[in-house]
Write an enzyme that holds these catalytic residues in place. Structure first.
Site, mmCIF file in Angstrom:
data_model
loop_
_atom_site.group_PDB
_atom_site.id
_atom_site.type_symbol
_atom_site.label_atom_id
_atom_site.label_comp_id
_atom_site.label_asym_id
_atom_site.label_seq_id
_atom_site.Cartn_x
_atom_site.Cartn_y
_atom_site.Cartn_z
ATOM 1 N N GLU A 406 0.814 -1.218 0.000
ATOM 2 C CA GLU A 406 0.000 0.000 0.000
ATOM 3 C C GLU A 406 0.847 1.267 0.000
ATOM 4 O OE1 GLU A 406 -2.753 -3.178 1.592
ATOM 5 O OE2 GLU A 406 -0.638 -2.626 1.876
ATOM 6 N N HIS A 473 -12.441 -4.937 8.755
ATOM 7 C CA HIS A 473 -13.071 -4.746 7.446
ATOM 8 C C HIS A 473 -14.322 -3.878 7.555
ATOM 9 C CE1 HIS A 473 -10.630 -8.368 6.844
ATOM 10 N NE2 HIS A 473 -10.664 -8.122 5.548
#
Length: 667
Positions: A406, A473
């Site tokens: 990322e 999540h």
């Protein structure tokens, strides 16, 4: 130290000598000024000049370099005006950062130098993006990124080299191994025998060289540059050198054994090269002395210009104006704001996910320089299938699967921006953005304020709970970024807004966090024009008019509020969808508060530190006389998001909405 001039002429060798002397003599002067209190801090590269100078001489003038705080030779060899450099180090407005940055934390697009941030490692990923731009344009260029031996321990080093290798990018990674990361010696920094041995682990070639031999540095990098261009591959070079001063002057050098100083003093890159030039009769002692006198005179003359520059007069509005890059429409007439109700083509009923996909698809056609990056976004179509079919239409060069890196991918987005590309980066889940947090809040967000370079990057953030996905999540992490000047934070709640705001975000030259609620992807639908249109960033939308209570909200909160209003028609609710969280639409907030006098701020994010606190504070400070009751915040519990659906329902702000409204009505 063995010098091999190969085919270099006498004139070129003298240029090399002058180029080495200039940063050394500047540094000697800066150390005097530091003691006099005329500059505040200095990071010395004395003893390491051959690396910066040799590398810069080996490149073309329009190839990007990512230097660090001991690479003065990069700046001087790129022939940046000395008086402007001196102004920079004095914190003068006429330096390269208007007094906003220190020492070497600045860049210059004109000179193809990208300014560092203090975290060191992120520079490497920016080089990935620049090299990707070269590769996409099929240009015969390389990017060069510097790191010290200490920075090789950072995750950014691994991510940047891994991405460069996987994507076959023409980059030269240069490690300046000077023995110490501040006071930490190499034996406490790594256990491999040579740092260059790491190259093989990434599937790239590497070499270790004498970093104090300018001819070896120049010849190696010149050859490696040709290799990288010819083979479209990265390369790692470990330059062995030594830092003759402290990490910065205040830190001293007591931790370094004197014997080590004596050893490296004998290997001084300027002294050894001068001895070689005298031996080869390229110069004589008189010529060497004359060159030093000329350079010192130039330094003094340029310093006079810098010292005569006017002092800074702080201007709050100017400071605020420079946080964001201006939006320039150029020749795109169709990018002007449009009234979407006047669409030439009939709107279609689209789900939120389909509206986002259409906005992204139309933007890919509108901007041939737009690159999509993310995990599994190509053939697989992304975790939520937003980009399904894109790779077949636009190709693998523009729709790029990424490694699990990322930080490197966000940094690459900035590098692409340096070369005029746009990028949209998909976080598989907004939760995972933490792995790239530094690049966002310190590199992307601050770069325009620091040295007027924009970061044309959109980061798509599938966010929110309500689907039983657990703590990692389901987070609503928008407030992390609202606190960071330089970012824009967008959070649509409807398909029509999602498409228009995404297009606007891609057209905006600033870094934008674009939040998309996962639970709304296929649950919410609505009419969406087929046209290519924008909805202005920074403008809220009054989705329902009422007189009893103002609900200020966004994202899932909009649907909670609308559903409550539908079930309670006896309560007249004024529902304001913020749509953009940074910058906030204070005019719209004022309007709704004026209309009702009672305010409920509703968001899925947890209570403490959520944006509701900021909005509440602003209303209390600016609109207190309009209030008929205390402001109430309705937010989720101050816990991580639980997995069990019963627990998650209990966690959500929705579970407290009815009581919050009742409390406000009864006040």
């Amino acid at each position: 130290m063995l010098f091999d001039r190969k085919d270099l002429t006498k004139e070129q060798l003298i240029v090399f000598y002058r180029s080495l002397l200039l940063p050394r003599l500047i540094e000697e002067k800066m150390l005097v000024l530091l003691r006099q209190g005329k500059i505040s801090k200095w990071f010395s590269g004395i003893g390491q000049e051959a690396i910066s100078v040799g590398a810069t001489l080996a490149l073309q003038q329009d190839e990007w370099m990512m230097p660090l705080h001991r690479n003065l030779g990069v700046f001087t060899t790129r022939q940046m005006p000395l008086h402007k450099l001196f102004m920079q180090w004095q914190g003068n407005k006429d330096g390269y950062s208007k007094g906003r940055e220190r020492s070497f934390h600045f860049g210059s697009k004109e000179h193809y130098i990208c300014g560092m941030i203090s975290h060191l490692g992120p520079q490497l990923a920016v080089a990935d993006g620049v090299a990707l731009a070269y590769k996409l344009r099929k240009e015969d260029k390389v990017a060069v990124a510097f790191s010290g031996e200490g920075a090789t321990s950072e995750g950014d080093f691994h991510e940047a080299l891994n991405v460069a290798a996987v994507w076959d990018l023409p980059i030269i990674f240069i490690i300046e191994n000077n023995g110490y990361a501040l006071s930490t010696p190499t034996n406490e920094q790594y256990r491999c025998e040579r740092l260059v041995d790491k190259a093989k682990g990434y599937g790239m070639e590497g070499v270790r060289i004498d970093g104090n031999n300018i001819l070896e540095v120049y010849d190696t990098i010149k050859g490696v540059r040709e290799y990288c261009i010819r083979n479209q591959k990265p390369y790692l070079i470990e330059c062995m050198t030594f830092r003759m001063r402290g990490h910065e002057e205040a830190s001293g050098t007591k931790y370094v054994p004197q014997a080590m100083f004596d050893e490296w003093e004998a290997k001084d890159p300027i002294k050894k090269f001068e001895e070689y030039l005298l031996e080869q009769e390229v110069i004589d002692t008189h010529k060497a002395s004359q060159i030093k006198i000329e350079i010192r005179q130039t330094i003094e003359e340029e310093l006079k210009i810098a010292f005569n520059a006017p002092s800074i007069t702080a201007d709050k509005q100017e400071e605020l104006n420079d946080v964001y890059a201006p939006i320039l429409r150029k020749d795109f007439a169709q990018l002007q704001q449009v009234e979407i109700t006047k669409s030439e083509r009939a709107p279609r009923d689209l789900r939120l996910v389909d509206a986002i996909k259409e906005g992204l698809h139309q933007s890919m056609h509108q901007h041939p320089n737009l690159i999509l990056m993310g995990q599994d976004i190509a053939e697989y179509g992304g975790a939520f299938k937003v980009t399904e079919g894109f790779v077949e239409e636009f190709g693998e060069e523009r729709v790029r699967n990424t490694p699990l890196c990322e930080s490197a991918i966000i940094g690459a987005g900035l590098g692409l921006s340096l070369e005029g590309f746009k990028s949209v980066i998909e976080m598989q889940f907004a939760d995972f953005v933490t792995a790239g947090f530094n690049q966002i809040v310190n590199n992307l967000a601050k770069i325009h304020y620091r040295w007027s370079q924009n970061a044309d990057v959109v980061i798509r953030m599938p966010t929110g709970g309500g689907v039983g996905a657990g703590p990692f999540h389901s987070q609503s992490n928008e407030a992390w970024f609202v606190h960071t000047p330089g970012l824009k934070v967008v959070y649509p709640s409807s398909p029509i807004d999602a498409k228009g705001l995404l297009i606007a975000a891609i057209n905006d030259p600033n870094p934008i966090l674009f939040f998309e609620h996962k639970a709304l992807y296929r649950k919410v639908s609505g009419d969406v024009p087929a046209d290519y249109y924008e909805i202005e960033i920074g403008k809220a939308n009054l989705v329902k008019e009422g007189t009893d209570i103002s609900i200020i909200t966004y994202g899932m909160g909009v649907h909670w509020a609308l559903n409550f209003a539908a079930s309670n028609p006896n309560i007249s609710l004024d529902i304001l969808d913020l749509r953009t969280l940074l910058p906030l639409d204070y005019d719209a907030i004022k309007s709704t508060v004026t209309n009702t006098g009672k305010v409920l701020i509703l968001h899925e994010d947890t209570l403490t530190g959520g944006i509701g606190g900021e909005i509440s504070a602003w209303i209390s400070e600016h609109l207190f006389e309009l209030l008929d009751a205390p402001i109430i915040r309705c937010a989720s519990l101050d816990t991580p998001v639980p997995f069990n659906l019963a627990l998650e329902n209990n966690f959500m702000a929705l579970s407290s909405l009815e009581k919050s409204i009742e409390k406000l009505l009864n006040y």
